[in-house]
Design a protein around this motif. Structure first.
Motif, mmCIF file in Angstrom:
data_model
loop_
_atom_site.group_PDB
_atom_site.id
_atom_site.type_symbol
_atom_site.label_atom_id
_atom_site.label_comp_id
_atom_site.label_asym_id
_atom_site.label_seq_id
_atom_site.Cartn_x
_atom_site.Cartn_y
_atom_site.Cartn_z
ATOM 1 N N SER A 147 0.859 -1.182 0.000
ATOM 2 C CA SER A 147 0.000 0.000 0.000
ATOM 3 C C SER A 147 0.897 1.234 0.000
ATOM 4 N N HIS A 148 1.717 1.335 -1.014
ATOM 5 C CA HIS A 148 2.778 2.333 -1.100
ATOM 6 C C HIS A 148 2.265 3.754 -0.902
ATOM 7 N N ASP B 227 12.373 5.007 10.631
ATOM 8 C CA ASP B 227 13.574 4.780 9.824
ATOM 9 C C ASP B 227 13.438 3.519 8.975
ATOM 10 N N GLU B 228 12.863 2.464 9.551
ATOM 11 C CA GLU B 228 12.701 1.217 8.807
ATOM 12 C C GLU B 228 11.770 1.410 7.618
ATOM 13 N N VAL B 229 10.634 2.028 7.849
ATOM 14 C CA VAL B 229 9.681 2.259 6.764
ATOM 15 C C VAL B 229 10.308 3.156 5.703
ATOM 16 N N GLN B 230 11.015 4.196 6.120
ATOM 17 C CA GLN B 230 11.652 5.098 5.167
ATOM 18 C C GLN B 230 12.657 4.339 4.299
ATOM 19 N N HIS B 231 13.378 3.413 4.908
ATOM 20 C CA HIS B 231 14.327 2.614 4.123
ATOM 21 C C HIS B 231 13.596 1.828 3.038
ATOM 22 N N TYR B 232 12.463 1.225 3.377
ATOM 23 C CA TYR B 232 11.731 0.447 2.387
ATOM 24 C C TYR B 232 11.131 1.340 1.305
ATOM 25 N N LEU B 233 10.685 2.520 1.675
ATOM 26 C CA LEU B 233 10.190 3.468 0.665
ATOM 27 C C LEU B 233 11.315 3.862 -0.286
#
Length: 98
Positions: free
Chosen positions: A23-24, A34-40
């Protein structure tokens, strides 16, 4: 009593937003960890490289890789997710005829 609606057919509604990287667009609307930002950022990099794939497909691949690597030590996960997603997208990309 009505039959319950199967989970895959129910509408979670606004109080239950999507919780996967697939659900980008949802993830772009919150202040990411930080983790979510890395995946984005990973989805962004892979989208540039694999333009033949839809962004949602790339995000789904990254999300699936994260789930597949759930038992990997936390510090190694971000890099391994990107490498695994890259490999899966490479394998799924048709090769050009020479």
């Amino acid at each position: 009593m009505a039959d319950p609606v199967p989970a895959h057919q129910s509408d979670p509604g606004p109080e239950h937003p999507p919780t996967t990287l697939g659900s980008h667009e949802y993830w772009r609307t919150i202040t990411p960890t930080d983790e979510v930002q890395h995946y984005l950022d990973t989805v962004d990099r892979l989208a540039e490289e694999f333009g033949a794939h839809r962004r949602s497909e790339i995000a789904d691949t990254v999300s699936a890789c994260r789930q597949d690597l759930a038992t990997v030590p936390t510090s190694a996960v971000p890099e391994m997710v990107e490498r695994l997603a890259h490999q899966r997208l490479t394998s799924a990309t048709p090769r050009k005829a020479s």
